[in-house]
Enzyme design. Sequence first.
Site, mmCIF file in Angstrom:
data_model
loop_
_atom_site.group_PDB
_atom_site.id
_atom_site.type_symbol
_atom_site.label_atom_id
_atom_site.label_comp_id
_atom_site.label_asym_id
_atom_site.label_seq_id
_atom_site.Cartn_x
_atom_site.Cartn_y
_atom_site.Cartn_z
ATOM 1 N N ASP A 163 0.832 -1.196 0.000
ATOM 2 C CA ASP A 163 0.000 0.000 0.000
ATOM 3 C C ASP A 163 0.875 1.258 0.000
ATOM 4 O OD1 ASP A 163 0.612 0.828 2.646
ATOM 5 O OD2 ASP A 163 -1.041 -0.314 3.495
ATOM 6 N N LEU A 164 0.242 2.386 -0.186
ATOM 7 C CA LEU A 164 0.949 3.642 -0.423
ATOM 8 C C LEU A 164 1.967 3.944 0.669
ATOM 9 C CD1 LEU A 164 1.096 6.169 -2.264
ATOM 10 C CD2 LEU A 164 -0.610 7.224 -0.756
#
Length: 257
Positions: free
Chosen positions: A108-109
């Site tokens: 994820d980011l």
Amino acid sequence: MDGETLVRRLVNQGLGSRRQCAALVVEGRVRVNGVVAEAITQRVVPRDVVEVEGRRLRAAPPSLVYVALHKPSGYLSAVKDARGRPTVLGLVPAGLRAPGLAPAGRLDLHTSGLMLLSNHGDFTLAVTHPRYGVEKEYEAAADAPLSSAGLRALRAGAPLPEGFARPKSVRSVGGARYRVVLTEGQKHEVRLLFESVGRRVTALKRVRVGSVSLGGLAPGRTRELTREEVAALLAPLRGKPPDSHGRTGKRGVAKRR
């Protein structure tokens, strides 16, 4: 049986994941020897002429590339982004950007650490599909240390939105830092597991995928995988092929953690 499935040909030509390539066939955008393909299980041999949206595929597949990348926080696990946000592909040197190169799995980011990228569909399948049991190891920093009971509860697992999740192993590495090993992932699994025992993950980094370790690779830097590393990750495919439709299923989609 001669040849390979049409979907595998498309994947190995760098046209996307198995799901994306199957969609090309289902939508009638693929022709084999001038005839619209009707089944993703259709078999093709090297002499068959395959066209996608009128573009003839190369007779030979592109050179296969296998890359390890240290993803910094703030980069998308994607090839490109319509909103112009930075992606992991932008960190790959031009000399390694072979046609079809894409992440083999996702982070994820705000998760950093080891990512693998390749243009080899079978490699991506071996790394991401839960049936092959490739270990992914994470270093998680929590907002406070776990009690003995909390650590036992974390090891026992918890029900998450996509189903029950249990880590393969969890160990303390000092203070409020822990090493967590997963073999099949759900979205944000590590973070949600810690939340289930009353702790919040403040930093998360993936440090290993199978036998490939992050080691001293600096954030934003890449290296090519060795022949031995690639062979080790592909080894589980022997005797454990995908189903007859080339599908990985819902849980075969790589999730962000």
